[in-house]
Enzyme design. Structure first.
Site, PDB file in Angstrom:
ATOM      1  N   LEU A  23       0.894  -1.293  -0.160  1.00 30.56           N
ATOM      2  CA  LEU A  23       0.183  -0.062   0.146  1.00 30.56           C
ATOM      3  C   LEU A  23       0.774   1.328  -0.156  1.00 30.56           C
ATOM      4  CD1 LEU A  23      -2.834  -1.048   2.596  1.00 30.56           C
ATOM      5  CD2 LEU A  23      -3.017  -0.923   0.298  1.00 30.56           C
ATOM      6  N   GLY A  24       2.141   1.236   0.502  1.00 26.58           N
ATOM      7  CA  GLY A  24       3.113   2.471   0.690  1.00 26.58           C
ATOM      8  C   GLY A  24       4.190   1.861   1.307  1.00 26.58           C
ATOM      9  N   GLY A  26       8.047   4.174   2.862  1.00 30.84           N
ATOM     10  CA  GLY A  26       8.734   5.304   3.302  1.00 30.84           C
ATOM     11  C   GLY A  26       9.827   4.736   3.887  1.00 30.84           C
ATOM     12  N   TYR A  28      10.712   4.539   7.127  1.00 35.14           N
ATOM     13  CA  TYR A  28      10.463   3.680   8.138  1.00 35.14           C
ATOM     14  C   TYR A  28      10.225   2.235   7.887  1.00 35.14           C
ATOM     15  CZ  TYR A  28       5.825   3.897   6.313  1.00 35.14           C
ATOM     16  OH  TYR A  28       4.853   3.414   5.369  1.00 35.14           O
ATOM     17  N   GLY A  29       9.861   2.116   6.461  1.00 35.61           N
ATOM     18  CA  GLY A  29       9.621   0.616   6.056  1.00 35.61           C
ATOM     19  C   GLY A  29       8.093   0.574   5.128  1.00 35.61           C
ATOM     20  N   VAL A  31       3.827  -0.475   4.343  1.00 39.63           N
ATOM     21  CA  VAL A  31       2.358  -0.929   4.646  1.00 39.63           C
ATOM     22  C   VAL A  31       1.933  -1.850   3.554  1.00 39.63           C
ATOM     23  CG1 VAL A  31       0.255  -0.007   5.179  1.00 39.63           C
ATOM     24  CG2 VAL A  31       2.306   1.106   5.797  1.00 39.63           C
ATOM     25  N   LYS A  46       1.814  -3.080   8.983  1.00 41.49           N
ATOM     26  CA  LYS A  46       2.826  -1.974   9.021  1.00 41.49           C
ATOM     27  C   LYS A  46       4.250  -2.524   9.319  1.00 41.49           C
ATOM     28  CE  LYS A  46       3.995   2.668  10.994  1.00 41.49           C
ATOM     29  NZ  LYS A  46       3.626   3.746  11.860  1.00 41.49           N
ATOM     30  N   ASP A 138       3.032  14.191  15.946  1.00 40.81           N
ATOM     31  CA  ASP A 138       3.365  14.158  14.283  1.00 40.81           C
ATOM     32  C   ASP A 138       1.989  14.209  13.387  1.00 40.81           C
ATOM     33  OD1 ASP A 138       5.122  13.593  12.234  1.00 40.81           O
ATOM     34  OD2 ASP A 138       4.808  11.401  12.419  1.00 40.81           O
TER      35      ASP A 138
END
Length: 307
Positions: A23-24, A26, A28-29, A31, A46, A138
């Site tokens: 799904l996405g 970044g 961070y890792g 999804v 996630k 955030d």
């Protein structure tokens, strides 16, 4: 904040979940869209990179996420911890319509009625956190998830930076437009005691973004020309024309944003104050095209979608 978390062994992932697609992703890792084999329910998985976060940090985010899941305007996180070689994994309910950022039109924003629906739901989620002594830290359009494209049902997400009120925090590695001036001003040797006012400022920035399709500034610092333009205007607002990029907003909307953009943190009104403004117009009848043409060439680089 004690939360019971079930640990799932790595080998159980393939037994319990079908991975459908990404799904996405970044820094961070990633999804992933997955499906629970037992009940056939789709969910978001996630994956957080181990080289980007400590286990303690991940478990704190997981604990906060699960504990806050009781609120209808906060994404539901399941009390399951999964560890694999390169990632820590948490599972959450699926937001099928993506993020708030996805639906913003550059130089336009989203419809005013949708903005107001977002404002009420986000303020309720933040107020729930603040009354429990937590600061999100955030808040931005990427961290608001949509259950439908018209924003009738949205969810606050991503509690990786969440901390208790009163926690001392150091300067961030970089400044983003949602950060309050007291955070932007921090030096490497200084610390800030967290309060809900950090979220209040970010909430004001988010409202501006979805109302206009622009970021109001790069940094809430005097060195940022757009921020300085706003702070110069504010004390003279009764007899000075609005800065160009703010002209599409009504006087009532400017008053609302003003209570969130108080430079002194203790003077900012709580986020639930937005409910006092939902019955007044937030945009003028000035054509968005007219107001944006004046600054299109000079300020196009900080359009929301491209930033």
């Amino acid at each position: 904040m004690e939360t019971i978390i079930q640990t799932v062994e790595m080998q159980e992932i393939s037994e319990s979940y079908d991975i459908i697609k990404e799904l996405g992703q970044g820094s961070y890792g990633r999804v992933l869209l997955a499906q629970d084999k037992l009940i056939g329910q789709p969910l978001a998985m996630k994956l957080v990179r181990k080289d980007q976060t400590h286990l303690e940090t991940f478990l704190r985010e997981l604990s906060f996420s699960v504990t806050l899941s009781n609120h209808p305007d906060i994404i539901r996180t399941y009390p399951i911890f999964i560890g694999k070689r390169d990632h820590y994994i948490m599972t959450q309910e699926l937001a099928p319509a993506g993020t708030l950022h996805d639906i913003i039109r550059n130089q336009v924003g989203i419809p005013e009625d949708a903005v107001k629906r977002c404002a009420i739901q986000i303020s309720c989620a933040l107020d729930y956190m603040h009354r429990r002594g937590l600061v999100h830290r955030d808040l931005k359009t990427d961290n608001v998830l949509l259950m439908d494209k018209d924003c009738y049902y949205i969810k606050l997400s991503d509690f990786g930076l969440t901390q208790h009120v009163g926690t001392c925090v150091s300067a961030m590695s970089h400044i983003i437009p949602y950060m309050a001036p007291e955070l932007c001003d921090l030096t490497d040797e200084e610390f800030l005691i967290l309060s809900p006012s950090i979220d209040t400022w970010a909430f004001g920035v988010l409202l501006f973004v979805i109302l206009t399709g622009y970021l109001p500034w790069f940094e809430a610092l005097k060195t940022d020309a757009l921020y300085q333009e706003y702070t110069d205007w504010k004390p003279c607002s009764d007899f000075t024309p609005l800065p160009v990029r703010w002209k599409i907003l009504s006087r009532e909307a400017m008053s609302m944003l003003g209570i969130f953009f108080a430079h002194c943190p203790c003077c900012r009104h709580p986020v639930h104050s937005v409910s006092s403004y939902v019955d007044v117009p937030w945009k003028t009848k000035i054509s968005a095209h007219v107001s944006h043409m004046a600054d299109e060439e000079e300020e196009l680089e900080i359009n929301v979608v491209d930033s």
